[in-house]
Design a protein around this motif. Structure first.
Motif, PDB file in Angstrom:
ATOM      1  N   UNK A  36      24.085  -9.883  34.672  1.00 50.11           N
ATOM      2  CA  UNK A  36      24.539 -11.257  34.868  1.00 50.11           C
ATOM      3  C   UNK A  36      24.075 -11.745  36.240  1.00 50.11           C
ATOM      4  N   UNK A  37      24.300 -13.026  36.501  1.00 49.45           N
ATOM      5  CA  UNK A  37      23.934 -13.623  37.778  1.00 49.45           C
ATOM      6  C   UNK A  37      24.878 -14.768  38.079  1.00 49.45           C
ATOM      7  N   UNK A  38      24.995 -15.088  39.346  1.00 54.29           N
ATOM      8  CA  UNK A  38      25.799 -16.233  39.767  1.00 54.29           C
ATOM      9  C   UNK A  38      25.165 -16.840  41.012  1.00 54.29           C
ATOM     10  N   UNK A  55      23.084 -10.934  41.566  1.00 57.80           N
ATOM     11  CA  UNK A  55      22.591 -10.484  40.253  1.00 57.80           C
ATOM     12  C   UNK A  55      22.999  -9.045  40.008  1.00 57.80           C
ATOM     13  N   UNK A  56      23.180  -8.732  38.756  1.00 58.02           N
ATOM     14  CA  UNK A  56      23.293  -7.349  38.295  1.00 58.02           C
ATOM     15  C   UNK A  56      22.185  -7.141  37.275  1.00 58.02           C
ATOM     16  N   UNK A 114      22.321  -9.113  46.218  1.00 56.00           N
ATOM     17  CA  UNK A 114      22.811 -10.337  46.854  1.00 56.00           C
ATOM     18  C   UNK A 114      21.684 -10.887  47.721  1.00 56.00           C
ATOM     19  N   UNK A 115      21.331 -12.148  47.480  1.00 57.88           N
ATOM     20  CA  UNK A 115      20.224 -12.786  48.194  1.00 57.88           C
ATOM     21  C   UNK A 115      20.748 -13.965  48.989  1.00 57.88           C
ATOM     22  N   UNK A 116      20.541 -13.935  50.290  1.00 55.26           N
ATOM     23  CA  UNK A 116      20.834 -15.072  51.156  1.00 55.26           C
ATOM     24  C   UNK A 116      19.559 -15.393  51.929  1.00 55.26           C
ATOM     25  N   UNK A 145      31.066  -9.324  42.751  1.00 54.36           N
ATOM     26  CA  UNK A 145      29.993  -8.875  41.864  1.00 54.36           C
ATOM     27  C   UNK A 145      29.395  -7.555  42.347  1.00 54.36           C
ATOM     28  N   UNK A 146      29.237  -7.423  43.671  1.00 56.73           N
ATOM     29  CA  UNK A 146      28.676  -6.177  44.214  1.00 56.73           C
ATOM     30  C   UNK A 146      29.626  -4.996  44.032  1.00 56.73           C
TER      31      UNK A 146
END
Length: 317
Positions: A67-69, A77-78, A100-102, A58-59
């Motif tokens: 979009x998101x996943x 997310x984008x 990107x979230x972790x 995605x990145x």
């Protein structure tokens, strides 16, 4: 090859520290990296980063659709935001911000400068600590909505000024003047609508981490409220355009009415001059005062036509 690090921050108990290199040891529990996706080193670093494969794709994807996943504890997310130039804070060009979230790492990337990234950087400099990925997501979307809200207020003021000019009758706007406002309002509506759908799907995703759920629900409400303001501006603009169209139609009808009346008044006079212009014998008024008599007859026919039209109700007062 070193990645294109625009800025990075490590959040520790004593405050935030600037990140010098993406692979440097992480002193705190949370790190935020903002990377330039146009740099080949960035793409190489993301390909080997400790992120799920779907999030890395995605990145790095060329697709800019919002979009998101969700993959385990990682959310990607984008989102769309307006690009900026070096000398212009807000442009009409829409760019993609990839996130990107972790629990311990936040990665944001972009191909072109994005306005929200500047707002986030300024806010991070004023706060000593970032609570976690939920706070980061709230900060990011808050920066985007702040930018959009400012543009929305400007457009609303432009519509109000155009309405005042129309009501005052001094230099009223034309439909051409409103095309730019209409295009920008539609652009904002599409941006917010797509973003709202992204977070609405995240809200319904059962795999969404519990720590992000409350923030996502709040963002959905915020985006819906802001989109409602944009729809209200669209409604004002639509009414203004309809009023301009009505006035243009009234002016056209008035001009056609005047032209029709002038045609009806001149028609009998034209008939008289046509008769006296025929080269035939026995023409009446063929004397030295014949021209004056024919002129009086033509004017009399026009006056009689005017009185007849007024009696029939075709003459407006």
């Amino acid at each position: 090859m070193r990645p294109g690090l625009i800025w990075g921050l490590d959040f520790t108990a004593s405050g935030s520290l600037a990140v010098e290199a993406c692979d440097a040891p992480q002193p705190g529990g949370l790190r935020w990296l903002h990377l330039n996706l146009a740099d080949h080193g960035t793409r190489s670093w993301i390909e080997n980063a400790a992120l799920p494969m779907d999030v890395r794709e995605l990145l790095l994807s060329a697709d800019t659709h919002q979009r998101a996943l969700v993959d385990g504890e990682t959310v990607g997310c984008v989102l769309h935001d307006f690009e900026r130039d070096f000398d212009v804070a807000d442009t009409a060009r829409i760019g993609a911000l990839r996130i990107a979230l972790t629990p311990t790492l936040i990665v944001t990337t972009r191909s072109h400068p994005i306005r929200s990234a500047d707002i986030v950087r300024q806010r991070l400099e004023r706060i000593p600590m970032l609570a976690g990925p939920a706070a980061a997501l709230d900060l990011l979307v808050g920066a985007i909505t702040e930018n959009v809200s400012g543009i929305s207020r400007t457009l609303s003021d432009d519509v109000r000024i155009a309405e005042d000019a129309l009501l005052d009758g001094h230099h009223p706007p034309t439909t051409r003047d409103l095309i730019g406002i209409r295009r920008r309002v539609a652009q904002l509506h599409r941006l917010l609508g797509g973003m709202r759908e992204v977070f609405h799907r995240l809200e319904e995703d059962e795999e969404l981490p519990e720590a992000l759920l409350a923030t996502v629900e709040k963002l959905v409400q915020r985006l819906q409220s802001l989109d409602g303001d944009i729809v209200a501006v669209q409604g004002q603009l639509r009414l203004l355009r309809e009023e301009l169209d009505i006035q243009a139609a009234q002016r056209t009808n008035q001009n056609l009415y005047i032209l029709s009346i002038m045609t009806a008044l001149m028609l009998p006079a034209t008939l008289v001059t046509g008769i006296f212009g025929m080269n035939t014998g026995g023409m009446p008024l063929a004397s030295s005062m014949g021209t004056a008599g024919a002129t009086v007859l033509a004017l009399g026919a026009a006056v009689a036509t005017y009185l007849l039209l007024r009696w029939l109700g075709f003459m407006r007062r």
